[in-house]
Design a protein around this motif. Structure first.
Motif, PDB file in Angstrom:
ATOM      1  N   UNK A  66       5.769  51.936  77.966  1.00  0.00           N
ATOM      2  CA  UNK A  66       4.330  52.089  77.714  1.00  0.00           C
ATOM      3  C   UNK A  66       4.015  53.556  77.455  1.00  0.00           C
ATOM      4  N   UNK A  67       2.934  53.784  76.735  1.00  0.00           N
ATOM      5  CA  UNK A  67       2.475  55.150  76.448  1.00  0.00           C
ATOM      6  C   UNK A  67       1.149  55.384  77.136  1.00  0.00           C
ATOM      7  N   UNK A  68       0.678  56.603  77.079  1.00  0.00           N
ATOM      8  CA  UNK A  68      -0.599  56.937  77.707  1.00  0.00           C
ATOM      9  C   UNK A  68      -1.772  56.292  76.972  1.00  0.00           C
ATOM     10  N   UNK A  69      -1.549  55.849  75.741  1.00  0.00           N
ATOM     11  CA  UNK A  69      -2.617  55.222  74.948  1.00  0.00           C
ATOM     12  C   UNK A  69      -2.842  53.757  75.302  1.00  0.00           C
ATOM     13  N   UNK A  74      -7.609  54.321  72.462  1.00  0.00           N
ATOM     14  CA  UNK A  74      -6.661  54.975  71.552  1.00  0.00           C
ATOM     15  C   UNK A  74      -5.496  54.080  71.175  1.00  0.00           C
ATOM     16  N   UNK A  75      -5.365  52.927  71.860  1.00  0.00           N
ATOM     17  CA  UNK A  75      -4.227  52.041  71.631  1.00  0.00           C
ATOM     18  C   UNK A  75      -4.189  51.556  70.186  1.00  0.00           C
ATOM     19  N   UNK A  83      -6.030  65.208  68.006  1.00  0.00           N
ATOM     20  CA  UNK A  83      -7.275  64.861  67.310  1.00  0.00           C
ATOM     21  C   UNK A  83      -8.219  64.103  68.251  1.00  0.00           C
ATOM     22  N   UNK A  84      -7.673  63.163  68.997  1.00  0.00           N
ATOM     23  CA  UNK A  84      -8.478  62.402  69.940  1.00  0.00           C
ATOM     24  C   UNK A  84      -9.152  63.324  70.948  1.00  0.00           C
ATOM     25  N   UNK A 120     -15.301  54.928  68.730  1.00  0.00           N
ATOM     26  CA  UNK A 120     -14.411  54.504  69.818  1.00  0.00           C
ATOM     27  C   UNK A 120     -14.691  55.311  71.092  1.00  0.00           C
ATOM     28  N   UNK A 121     -14.849  56.614  70.944  1.00  0.00           N
ATOM     29  CA  UNK A 121     -15.071  57.486  72.102  1.00  0.00           C
ATOM     30  C   UNK A 121     -16.421  57.207  72.745  1.00  0.00           C
ATOM     31  N   UNK A 122     -17.457  57.061  71.932  1.00  0.00           N
ATOM     32  CA  UNK A 122     -18.788  56.762  72.478  1.00  0.00           C
ATOM     33  C   UNK A 122     -18.795  55.422  73.202  1.00  0.00           C
ATOM     34  N   UNK A 123     -18.050  54.465  72.685  1.00  0.00           N
ATOM     35  CA  UNK A 123     -17.953  53.170  73.354  1.00  0.00           C
ATOM     36  C   UNK A 123     -17.301  53.330  74.724  1.00  0.00           C
TER      37      UNK A 123
END
Length: 249
Positions: A66-69, A74-75, A83-84, A120-123
């Motif tokens: 698994x990754x941190x995303x 961010x997945x 960038x994220x 995505x970030x605002x959500x």
């Protein structure tokens, strides 16, 4: 796990998040403050695979890596963590809001990618625009009424008593490019009236495109760009053609 370093200024954020290892460590510390655990079984017996920037659980089960995303907004996104995190830093720290248009210019991604990051970030932060338009937004106004040449002479004498918008209905349109459009009858085209409509329907920080009507001056909470129709109708992305063609055409 060591607490994540928090950049205090935009320059700090650019320098810190420019390093991929810093990005990974920052997110891991935020997500797993007591140490990384397997997202499938919760085991702490995990191995970091440096060449893949992923972790692998030593327990036997499906999806051991698994990754941190994984499990975040961010997945499944190929966009880099730098960038994220730069987009996140700007959205959280810009008190008056920031548009996807500004993000695209600041971090060197396309406006479409910046729009994706922004939403995505605002959500994730519970900062959704709600019912307001955002991204790249066009605003324009017009007067609607019967054309004099189509009226009987007697009716024309009663209805048409002046020039310009007199005896016609003022209508304002607001278009989110690639999204929704809203129109509303307004009492007039004065500054207070038009700006109230924009502030009610458009998210602060959005990229706003209008013509050079003085009523639009002072919308400082938006990334406001103006096209002067006495000189030009399009300047790159700066135009109101989408609204005019869709609603007022």
């Amino acid at each position: 796990m060591e607490a994540a370093y928090e950049p205090k200024t935009l320059q700090d954020a650019i320098l810190h998040f420019g390093d991929p290892d810093n990005c990974l460590n920052y997110l891991a510390a935020k997500r797993w403050p007591n140490g990384v655990v397997c997202l499938t079984c919760g085991s702490e017996d995990v191995l970091f695979l440096a060449n893949q920037s992923r972790w692998k659980c030593r327990q036997k089960h499906d999806r051991p890596q698994f990754s941190v995303k994984v499990g975040t907004v961010m997945e499944d996104s190929p966009i880099g963590l730098d960038k994220w995190l730069m987009a996140m830093w700007q959205i959280v720290n810009c008190k008056n809001g920031i548009s996807s248009y500004e993000i695209h210019r600041a971090i060197g991604v396309t406006q479409k990618t910046a729009w994706f990051l922004d939403h995505r970030i605002r959500f994730a932060l519970g900062m959704e625009a709600g019912n307001r338009l955002s991204g790249q937004v066009e605003a324009d106004e017009t007067f609607i009424g019967g054309k004099a040449r189509n009226m009987h002479a007697a009716k024309r004498a009663v209805k048409i008593t002046g020039t310009g918008g007199r005896d016609k209905t003022a209508v304002m349109g607001i278009l989110e490019r690639g999204g929704k459009v809203r129109t509303n009858v307004v009492g007039n085209t004065k500054k207070k009236t038009l700006q109230s409509e924009i502030r009610e329907h458009v998210l602060a920080g959005s990229a706003l495109f209008t013509d050079a009507l003085k009523s639009y001056e002072g919308l400082d909470e938006f990334q406001h760009e103006v096209v002067d129709h006495a000189v030009e109708y399009v300047r790159g992305e700066v135009h109101t053609n989408g609204l005019e063609n869709l609603v007022f055409g």
